[in-house]
Design a protein around this motif. Structure first.
Motif, PDB file in Angstrom:
ATOM      1  N   ARG A   1     -39.075  27.527 -40.921  1.00 36.63           N
ATOM      2  CA  ARG A   1     -39.064  27.502 -39.445  1.00 36.63           C
ATOM      3  C   ARG A   1     -40.354  26.934 -38.890  1.00 36.63           C
ATOM      4  O   ARG A   1     -41.399  26.890 -39.556  1.00 36.63           O
ATOM      5  CB  ARG A   1     -38.748  28.868 -38.878  1.00 36.63           C
ATOM      6  CG  ARG A   1     -39.589  30.094 -39.183  1.00 36.63           C
ATOM      7  CD  ARG A   1     -40.982  29.976 -39.465  1.00 36.63           C
ATOM      8  NE  ARG A   1     -41.735  31.196 -39.361  1.00 36.63           N
ATOM      9  CZ  ARG A   1     -43.020  31.229 -38.979  1.00 36.63           C
ATOM     10  NH1 ARG A   1     -43.670  30.128 -38.687  1.00 36.63           N
ATOM     11  NH2 ARG A   1     -43.670  32.360 -38.924  1.00 36.63           N
TER      12      ARG A   1
ATOM     13  N   ALA B   1     -42.448  27.682 -35.310  1.00 34.91           N
ATOM     14  CA  ALA B   1     -42.378  28.755 -34.303  1.00 34.91           C
ATOM     15  C   ALA B   1     -43.461  28.596 -33.240  1.00 34.91           C
ATOM     16  O   ALA B   1     -44.390  29.391 -33.165  1.00 34.91           O
ATOM     17  CB  ALA B   1     -42.507  30.106 -35.014  1.00 34.91           C
ATOM     18  N   PRO B   2     -43.358  27.565 -32.407  1.00 31.69           N
ATOM     19  CA  PRO B   2     -44.414  27.341 -31.415  1.00 31.69           C
ATOM     20  C   PRO B   2     -44.398  28.371 -30.287  1.00 31.69           C
ATOM     21  O   PRO B   2     -43.336  28.849 -29.885  1.00 31.69           O
ATOM     22  CB  PRO B   2     -44.079  25.955 -30.858  1.00 31.69           C
ATOM     23  CG  PRO B   2     -42.608  25.816 -31.056  1.00 31.69           C
ATOM     24  CD  PRO B   2     -42.287  26.556 -32.328  1.00 31.69           C
ATOM     25  N   SER B   3     -45.577  28.701 -29.791  1.00 26.97           N
ATOM     26  CA  SER B   3     -45.691  29.496 -28.565  1.00 26.97           C
ATOM     27  C   SER B   3     -45.728  28.499 -27.407  1.00 26.97           C
ATOM     28  O   SER B   3     -46.479  27.528 -27.461  1.00 26.97           O
ATOM     29  CB  SER B   3     -47.003  30.286 -28.575  1.00 26.97           C
ATOM     30  OG  SER B   3     -47.085  31.060 -29.740  1.00 26.97           O
TER      31      SER B   3
ATOM     32  N   GLU C   1     -41.733  31.155 -29.419  1.00 27.68           N
ATOM     33  CA  GLU C   1     -42.401  32.460 -29.426  1.00 27.68           C
ATOM     34  C   GLU C   1     -42.990  32.762 -28.042  1.00 27.68           C
ATOM     35  O   GLU C   1     -44.213  32.751 -27.838  1.00 27.68           O
ATOM     36  CB  GLU C   1     -43.455  32.491 -30.542  1.00 27.68           C
ATOM     37  CG  GLU C   1     -42.812  32.225 -31.898  1.00 27.68           C
ATOM     38  CD  GLU C   1     -43.433  32.955 -33.065  1.00 27.68           C
ATOM     39  OE1 GLU C   1     -44.668  32.975 -33.166  1.00 27.68           O
ATOM     40  OE2 GLU C   1     -42.673  33.509 -33.890  1.00 27.68           O
TER      41      GLU C   1
ATOM     42  N   TYR D   1     -47.660  39.765 -31.431  1.00 26.59           N
ATOM     43  CA  TYR D   1     -47.238  38.683 -32.333  1.00 26.59           C
ATOM     44  C   TYR D   1     -46.855  39.210 -33.716  1.00 26.59           C
ATOM     45  O   TYR D   1     -45.813  38.833 -34.268  1.00 26.59           O
ATOM     46  CB  TYR D   1     -48.371  37.645 -32.412  1.00 26.59           C
ATOM     47  CG  TYR D   1     -48.331  36.759 -33.629  1.00 26.59           C
ATOM     48  CD1 TYR D   1     -47.294  35.861 -33.821  1.00 26.59           C
ATOM     49  CD2 TYR D   1     -49.350  36.823 -34.593  1.00 26.59           C
ATOM     50  CE1 TYR D   1     -47.260  35.048 -34.951  1.00 26.59           C
ATOM     51  CE2 TYR D   1     -49.320  36.021 -35.706  1.00 26.59           C
ATOM     52  CZ  TYR D   1     -48.272  35.137 -35.895  1.00 26.59           C
ATOM     53  OH  TYR D   1     -48.246  34.354 -37.017  1.00 26.59           O
TER      54      TYR D   1
ATOM     55  N   VAL E   1     -43.156  38.396 -35.032  1.00 32.18           N
ATOM     56  CA  VAL E   1     -42.991  37.322 -36.021  1.00 32.18           C
ATOM     57  C   VAL E   1     -42.307  37.867 -37.282  1.00 32.18           C
ATOM     58  O   VAL E   1     -41.423  37.215 -37.854  1.00 32.18           O
ATOM     59  CB  VAL E   1     -44.351  36.637 -36.318  1.00 32.18           C
ATOM     60  CG1 VAL E   1     -45.241  37.472 -37.212  1.00 32.18           C
ATOM     61  CG2 VAL E   1     -44.155  35.252 -36.900  1.00 32.18           C
TER      62      VAL E   1
ATOM     63  N   ARG F   1     -47.346  26.894 -42.050  1.00 33.88           N
ATOM     64  CA  ARG F   1     -48.001  26.916 -40.728  1.00 33.88           C
ATOM     65  C   ARG F   1     -49.498  26.653 -40.901  1.00 33.88           C
ATOM     66  O   ARG F   1     -49.994  26.543 -42.020  1.00 33.88           O
ATOM     67  CB  ARG F   1     -47.742  28.260 -40.053  1.00 33.88           C
ATOM     68  CG  ARG F   1     -48.308  29.433 -40.827  1.00 33.88           C
ATOM     69  CD  ARG F   1     -47.914  30.771 -40.193  1.00 33.88           C
ATOM     70  NE  ARG F   1     -48.404  31.884 -41.003  1.00 33.88           N
ATOM     71  CZ  ARG F   1     -48.026  33.147 -40.844  1.00 33.88           C
ATOM     72  NH1 ARG F   1     -47.158  33.469 -39.914  1.00 33.88           N
ATOM     73  NH2 ARG F   1     -48.515  34.091 -41.618  1.00 33.88           N
TER      74      ARG F   1
ATOM     75  N   LEU G   1     -53.771  30.843 -39.219  1.00 33.99           N
ATOM     76  CA  LEU G   1     -52.994  32.088 -39.268  1.00 33.99           C
ATOM     77  C   LEU G   1     -53.106  32.801 -40.615  1.00 33.99           C
ATOM     78  O   LEU G   1     -52.542  33.874 -40.791  1.00 33.99           O
ATOM     79  CB  LEU G   1     -51.527  31.809 -38.922  1.00 33.99           C
ATOM     80  CG  LEU G   1     -51.313  31.439 -37.443  1.00 33.99           C
ATOM     81  CD1 LEU G   1     -49.919  30.878 -37.218  1.00 33.99           C
ATOM     82  CD2 LEU G   1     -51.568  32.641 -36.544  1.00 33.99           C
TER      83      LEU G   1
ATOM     84  N   LYS H   1     -53.240  24.926 -27.863  1.00 27.52           N
ATOM     85  CA  LYS H   1     -52.517  24.621 -26.626  1.00 27.52           C
ATOM     86  C   LYS H   1     -53.199  25.310 -25.462  1.00 27.52           C
ATOM     87  O   LYS H   1     -53.374  24.737 -24.403  1.00 27.52           O
ATOM     88  CB  LYS H   1     -51.083  25.134 -26.726  1.00 27.52           C
ATOM     89  CG  LYS H   1     -50.248  24.472 -27.780  1.00 27.52           C
ATOM     90  CD  LYS H   1     -48.785  24.850 -27.545  1.00 27.52           C
ATOM     91  CE  LYS H   1     -47.960  24.773 -28.811  1.00 27.52           C
ATOM     92  NZ  LYS H   1     -47.952  26.040 -29.564  1.00 27.52           N
TER      93      LYS H   1
HETATM   94  N1  GLU Z   1     -46.362  31.130 -32.457  1.00 24.58           N
HETATM   95  C1  GLU Z   1     -47.500  30.879 -33.290  1.00 24.58           C
HETATM   96  C2  GLU Z   1     -48.296  29.719 -32.735  1.00 24.58           C
HETATM   97  O1  GLU Z   1     -47.784  28.919 -31.983  1.00 24.58           O
HETATM   98  C3  GLU Z   1     -47.136  30.515 -34.703  1.00 24.58           C
HETATM   99  C4  GLU Z   1     -46.534  31.647 -35.409  1.00 24.58           C
HETATM  100  C5  GLU Z   1     -46.253  31.413 -36.872  1.00 24.58           C
HETATM  101  O2  GLU Z   1     -46.021  30.287 -37.311  1.00 24.58           O
HETATM  102  O3  GLU Z   1     -46.220  32.420 -37.563  1.00 24.58           O
HETATM  103  O4  GLU Z   1     -49.469  29.617 -33.063  1.00 24.58           O
END
Ligand code: GLU
Length: 290
Positions: free
Chosen positions: A7, A9-11, A43, A177, A181, A195, A199, A236
């Motif tokens: 996946r 998973a952008p915020s 997200e 988060y 997540v 990712r 993180l 961002k």
């Molecule tokens: N939503 C997070 C972000 O945009 C990423 C989360 C993830 O990949 O676990 O930084």
């Protein structure tokens, strides 16, 4: 199709930038190289930080890049009940406790105890002393968590010491988060997370949550970050320059080079992704981390 499920998973706290494209690209290529499924999840759990319309703009840019979710896009704002259910389960199992401390109280106590900044000092572990609960925290322990990152190799963290009992539900009522997540990656059956390296130090907390929920954590790959000219990670929220909508081909090539590959020179977008997925597979197989 294999059982691989990945996946991106952008915020929606802003538009996609060069760093997000690297994460989108690598997660997509890893899924394609495994004949797996690639998902997009928005997200949007932090309304004060989310930028209205950024979710749609992100999905649109991904589409123009040729990156389409294999299943309907999941929005975290549709998942609040599931997060509440997850928290309930963890509470029932005694893995969570209510915390009455304000941010300031926690920070002052941590400082007095000589703990690293941001580590909760555990004040409310044995109760709030009648003070009202503000947030819910996960009860960590001092057993070091180790995982094998497919790029970075072995990574170990003592979550109790280095992160402390982390928040699952915030004092403002929003979901954290870490909880969202893990709940979503489990719900979506995600087997592989690819990712940014920013993180990686969250991952041990997430692995602790998987274990507390009786689930097996996915495999992980954390990618080298794209830095700005000051050597800071693009973000961002901090207004990183969005991808140039008029030069998505150039943006794609730059992301590809950032991942350490030579230009492909494909004559169509589809041909680029196909060749890129093959190169990706060859590279990872050669390193024994496919
Ligand atoms: N939503 C997070 C972000 O945009 C990423 C989360 C993830 O990949 O676990 O930084």
């Amino acid at each position: 199709m294999t059982s691989y499920r990945g996946r991106f998973a952008p915020s929606p706290t802003g538009l996609l930038h060069a760093g997000s494209l690297v994460a989108a690209m690598a997660s997509y290529l890893d899924a394609r190289a495994h004949d797996g499924v690639w998902l997009v999840r928005i997200e949007d759990i932090d309304p004060p930080r989310d930028v209205p319309g950024a979710d749609k703009a992100i999905i649109d840019t991904l589409r123009r890049l040729g990156l389409n979710s294999d299943e309907p896009v999941l929005w975290q704002h549709d998942r609040y009940d599931a997060y509440a259910e997850t928290l309930k389960r963890l509470r029932r199992d005694g893995r969570v406790y209510g915390c009455a401390c304000s941010r300031r109280e926690a920070a002052e106590r941590a400082l007095a105890l000589g703990l690293p900044a941001g580590v909760y000092p555990g004040t409310c572990r044995s109760g709030t002393g009648g003070r009202p609960v503000r947030a819910w925290r996960f009860l960590t322990n001092g057993v070091p968590v180790t995982f094998d990152d497919r790029l970075a190799g072995s990574f170990t963290q003592n979550v109790e010491k280095e992160a402390g009992d982390f928040v699952l539900k915030r004092a403002d009522g929003l979901w954290a988060y870490q909880l969202a997540v893990v709940a979503d990656d489990l719900y979506q059956g995600v087997t592989d997370i690819v990712r940014g390296a920013d993180l990686i130090d969250n991952t041990p907390r997430q692995i602790m949550l998987y274990e507390a929920l009786g689930a097996r954590p996915p495999r992980y790959m954390h990618l080298p970050l794209v830095l700005n000219s000051d050597g800071q990670k693009l973000s961002k929220q901090q207004g990183a320059v969005p991808l140039n909508p008029d030069d998505l081909r150039g943006e794609t090539e730059r992301a590809w080079r950032h991942l350490g590959f030579e230009p492909i020179g494909a004559d169509s977008q589809a041909a680029f992704w196909k060749t890129a997925a093959r190169c990706w597979k060859e590279r990872l197989e050669a390193r024994g981390v496919f």
